[in-house]
Design an enzyme around this catalytic site. Structure first.
Site, PDB file in Angstrom:
ATOM      1  CD  GLU A   1       7.678   0.830  11.333  1.00  0.00           C
ATOM      2  OE1 GLU A   1       6.580   0.950  10.767  1.00  0.00           O
ATOM      3  OE2 GLU A   1       8.691   0.324  10.785  1.00  0.00           O
TER       4      GLU A   1
ATOM      5  CG  ASN B   1      -0.448  -0.093   2.501  1.00  0.00           C
ATOM      6  OD1 ASN B   1       0.653  -0.622   2.666  1.00  0.00           O
ATOM      7  ND2 ASN B   1      -1.137   0.426   3.483  1.00  0.00           N
TER       8      ASN B   1
ATOM      9  CD  GLU C   1       4.005   0.169  12.983  1.00  0.00           C
ATOM     10  OE1 GLU C   1       2.776   0.289  13.233  1.00  0.00           O
ATOM     11  OE2 GLU C   1       4.889   0.757  13.615  1.00  0.00           O
TER      12      GLU C   1
ATOM     13  CB  SER D   1      -2.715  -8.862   6.728  1.00  0.00           C
ATOM     14  OG  SER D   1      -1.888  -9.993   6.582  1.00  0.00           O
TER      15      SER D   1
ATOM     16  CB  CYS E   1      -2.560   0.605   8.214  1.00  0.00           C
ATOM     17  SG  CYS E   1      -1.127   1.649   8.050  1.00  0.00           S
TER      18      CYS E   1
HETATM   19  P1  NAP Z   1       0.161  -9.122   3.809  1.00  0.00           P
HETATM   20  O1  NAP Z   1      -0.474 -10.152   2.983  1.00  0.00           O
HETATM   21  O2  NAP Z   1       0.251  -9.357   5.257  1.00  0.00           O
HETATM   22  O3  NAP Z   1       1.612  -8.905   3.162  1.00  0.00           O
HETATM   23  C1  NAP Z   1       2.538  -8.014   3.676  1.00  0.00           C
HETATM   24  C2  NAP Z   1       3.927  -8.472   3.294  1.00  0.00           C
HETATM   25  O4  NAP Z   1       4.193  -9.729   3.935  1.00  0.00           O
HETATM   26  C3  NAP Z   1       4.124  -8.724   1.802  1.00  0.00           C
HETATM   27  O5  NAP Z   1       5.431  -8.361   1.445  1.00  0.00           O
HETATM   28  C4  NAP Z   1       3.924 -10.224   1.702  1.00  0.00           C
HETATM   29  O6  NAP Z   1       4.548 -10.797   0.580  1.00  0.00           O
HETATM   30  C5  NAP Z   1       4.576 -10.685   2.984  1.00  0.00           C
HETATM   31  N1  NAP Z   1       4.157 -12.014   3.429  1.00  0.00           N
HETATM   32  C6  NAP Z   1       3.000 -12.677   3.142  1.00  0.00           C
HETATM   33  N2  NAP Z   1       3.004 -13.879   3.754  1.00  0.00           N
HETATM   34  C7  NAP Z   1       4.169 -13.986   4.433  1.00  0.00           C
HETATM   35  C8  NAP Z   1       4.750 -15.000   5.265  1.00  0.00           C
HETATM   36  N3  NAP Z   1       4.134 -16.146   5.512  1.00  0.00           N
HETATM   37  N4  NAP Z   1       5.968 -14.757   5.795  1.00  0.00           N
HETATM   38  C9  NAP Z   1       6.608 -13.620   5.577  1.00  0.00           C
HETATM   39  N5  NAP Z   1       6.128 -12.626   4.795  1.00  0.00           N
HETATM   40  C10 NAP Z   1       4.905 -12.799   4.238  1.00  0.00           C
HETATM   41  O7  NAP Z   1      -0.517  -7.724   3.690  1.00  0.00           O
HETATM   42  P2  NAP Z   1      -0.858  -6.938   2.354  1.00  0.00           P
HETATM   43  O8  NAP Z   1      -1.986  -7.689   1.755  1.00  0.00           O
HETATM   44  O9  NAP Z   1       0.337  -6.707   1.543  1.00  0.00           O
HETATM   45  O10 NAP Z   1      -1.237  -5.474   2.948  1.00  0.00           O
HETATM   46  C11 NAP Z   1      -2.508  -5.159   3.432  1.00  0.00           C
HETATM   47  C12 NAP Z   1      -2.550  -5.215   4.954  1.00  0.00           C
HETATM   48  O11 NAP Z   1      -1.436  -4.550   5.557  1.00  0.00           O
HETATM   49  C13 NAP Z   1      -3.743  -4.514   5.561  1.00  0.00           C
HETATM   50  O12 NAP Z   1      -4.319  -5.319   6.538  1.00  0.00           O
HETATM   51  C14 NAP Z   1      -3.170  -3.248   6.200  1.00  0.00           C
HETATM   52  O13 NAP Z   1      -3.857  -2.692   7.253  1.00  0.00           O
HETATM   53  C15 NAP Z   1      -1.846  -3.689   6.621  1.00  0.00           C
HETATM   54  N6  NAP Z   1      -0.938  -2.550   6.721  1.00  0.00           N
HETATM   55  C16 NAP Z   1      -0.596  -2.023   7.933  1.00  0.00           C
HETATM   56  C17 NAP Z   1       0.230  -0.927   8.032  1.00  0.00           C
HETATM   57  C18 NAP Z   1       0.663  -0.347   9.340  1.00  0.00           C
HETATM   58  O14 NAP Z   1       1.567   0.465   9.355  1.00  0.00           O
HETATM   59  N7  NAP Z   1       0.090  -0.706  10.452  1.00  0.00           N
HETATM   60  C19 NAP Z   1       0.718  -0.346   6.892  1.00  0.00           C
HETATM   61  C20 NAP Z   1       0.345  -0.879   5.676  1.00  0.00           C
HETATM   62  C21 NAP Z   1      -0.465  -1.982   5.606  1.00  0.00           C
HETATM   63  P3  NAP Z   1       3.689 -11.028  -0.793  1.00  0.00           P
HETATM   64  O15 NAP Z   1       3.514  -9.703  -1.392  1.00  0.00           O
HETATM   65  O16 NAP Z   1       4.557 -11.882  -1.627  1.00  0.00           O
HETATM   66  O17 NAP Z   1       2.414 -11.667  -0.376  1.00  0.00           O
END
Ligand code: NAP
Ligand code: MG
Length: 452
Positions: free
Chosen positions: A432, A132, A230, A209, A264
């Site tokens: 952070e 994002n 985060e 996530s 987020c």
């Molecule tokens: P995600 O599926 O959790 O993926 C985040 C990152 O983790 C990606 O680089 C992903 O790689 C990687 N990943 C996935 N499975 C993994 C595993 N088993 N082990 C290690 N790494 C793994 O989240 P997203 O779909 O990209 O982002 C959306 C979510 O992020 C939302 O829920 C949002 O709220 C949250 N978010 C939070 C913040 C914050 O600062 N709190 C900021 C931004 C987003 P791949 O791309 O290859 O799947």
């Protein structure tokens, strides 16, 4: 077996570039390189490390247009946002460039000698970034990590690797030594998971996530690996009847629809005091209809498309609740969705409880301060939020009452590189940015030197 990924432009669904993915063996090679580079990077004089980070910051600034264009093409971010994001990388690097020369320990009075503490770097830091905000979220990890003397392995999200890859090249151009800052495009389940299991990666910084964050936390336990999380959010925009309602309503679309709601910190719950509901909704409808969803390359764009078809389908599944009104969006190719305002039946409605991560906001009313706080806290998340009131006492009481990490009063902005950012409850672990982030990239070492 190596794989690759076709990066798609979400504005028109064309293929931008094919990016090769690292497998486990290639990931291990880069981690070994980063571990070797750590032995020299940690010993570079503080002033020289500071100079290299300032140089990196300057090179990012020199390439801000190029980086922004890459993000517009890869992620559909608006031009205004993409430039802000590139600048945020440069600013975060410049902010932490001041750290190497100020990483003070303490001298603690003790009997029989002198006691001093050092803030030692950890080693290789693994940073896992979501799709994002590819640039800023990467920089919030790598800038303080590098400043504290660590080396970095960074895994961008599969969807959005292009700016991270370019930042890796720009680091070298700026004179950051080979092996210090490494970008590893690949799958989360392979490269990201390897950061968790590889013993030479001493800390994982994960943004994404809540469900994947929990798995990573479990994985890190095995090596007592340091971890910052985060995660998701379901933040409230709480508007009291005594507020400047026109101003609160004018700002409310940006507070949730910015980056197509894929934020987020999105204020995806609006809590409006009952007596001001009609006035607010009148102003809010005008503001939502004015919110420009269009080609993100245009300087006038307020919002671009969603990142992917998959995300579009997820967000669309929330649109079965009563709709108050919608904005407009282009038709044809691209993952376009109009900003949408829902009126959920009650606080058990799916749109009120779940993180949507799209341009959808739910509006409900409250009677008084106590009910507003109770409704805002009725969530497993606790990341950000806004409070609109002219009463300073109320602003303070509600700020202290809402269980989230980053609040703003009469404003919707929650992120500044000078100040701490992170979540309560299931929105995360650790903070952070700001002056304290360095603590989570260092270990305190205590040394007692005897007088004898
Ligand atoms: P995600 O599926 O959790 O993926 C985040 C990152 O983790 C990606 O680089 C992903 O790689 C990687 N990943 C996935 N499975 C993994 C595993 N088993 N082990 C290690 N790494 C793994 O989240 P997203 O779909 O990209 O982002 C959306 C979510 O992020 C939302 O829920 C949002 O709220 C949250 N978010 C939070 C913040 C914050 O600062 N709190 C900021 C931004 C987003 P791949 O791309 O290859 O799947
Ligand atoms: Mg995912």
């Amino acid at each position: 077996m190596s794989t690759s990924y076709d990066v798609i432009n979400p504005t028109n669904e064309t293929i931008v570039k094919n990016v090769p993915h690292l497998d486990i063996a290639a990931t291990d090679d880069v981690i070994a390189t980063a571990a070797k580079a750590f032995t020299t990077w940690r010993t570079i004089a503080p002033g020289e490390r500071a100079r290299l980070l300032r140089s990196f910051s300057q090179v990012v600034t020199d390439h801000r247009e190029e980086l922004a264009l890459l993000e517009i093409t890869n992620s559909g971010h608006t031009r205004g946002n993409a430039l802000w994001e590139a600048d945020n990388v440069a600013n975060t690097l410049m902010y932490y460039a001041a750290a190497p020369e100020r990483l003070f320990g303490r001298q603690i009075p003790v009997p029989g000698g002198v006691d001093i503490t050092f803030k030692e770097p950890l080693g290789v830091i693994g940073i896992i970034v979501p799709w994002n905000f590819p640039m800023p979220i990467a920089a919030w990890g790598f800038a303080p990590a590098l400043a504290a003397g660590n080396t970095v392995v960074l895994k961008p999200a599969e969807y959005t690797p292009l700016t991270a890859i370019r930042l890796g090249e720009l680091a070298l151009l700026a004179g950051i030594p080979e092996g210090v800052f490494n970008v590893l495009p690949g799958k989360g389940s392979i490269v990201g998971n390897r950061f968790v299991t590889h013993p030479l990666v001493r800390k994982v910084v994960f943004t994404g996530s809540t469900s994947v964050g929990k798995q990573i936390m479990v994985g890190c336990a095995d090596q007592v690996k340091r971890l910052t999380l985060e995660l998701g959010g379901k933040s409230s925009n709480i508007i009291f009847a005594d507020a400047d309602i026109a101003k609160a309503a004018a700002g409310a679309p940006g507070a949730v629809f910015d980056n197509a709601g894929q934020d987020c910190c999105a204020r995806s719950r609006i809590l409006i005091q009952k007596s001001a509901f009609d006035t607010f909704m009148e102003h809010f409808e005008v503001a939502v209809k004015k919110f420009r969803v269009e080609d993100p390359n245009l300087a006038t764009a307020d919002m671009g498309p969603l990142i992917s078809k998959k995300q579009f389908d997820v967000v669309e599944s929330f649109l079965d609740e009563p709709i108050a009104f919608q904005g407009s969006a282009p038709t044809g190719p691209g993952y376009w969705m109009p900003p949408t305002v829902l009126l959920p039946k009650n606080t058990q409605s799916r749109s009120w409880r779940e993180e949507i991560f799209g341009p959808v906001v739910s509006v409900m009313t409250f009677e008084d301060e106590a009910e507003a706080i109770e409704m805002a806290n009725d969530s497993e998340y606790g990341l950000s939020g806004s409070i609109w009131t002219r009463d300073i006492g109320r602003a303070l009481r509600v700020s202290r009452g809402v269980d989230t990490g980053a609040l703003s009063v009469n404003s919707n902005s929650s992120v500044r590189f000078w100040t701490p950012f992170g979540g309560f409850k299931q929105s995360g672990l650790g903070r952070e940015l700001g002056p304290d982030a360095l603590d989570s990239f260092t270990e305190v070492k205590n040394v007692f030197i005897s007088n004898d």
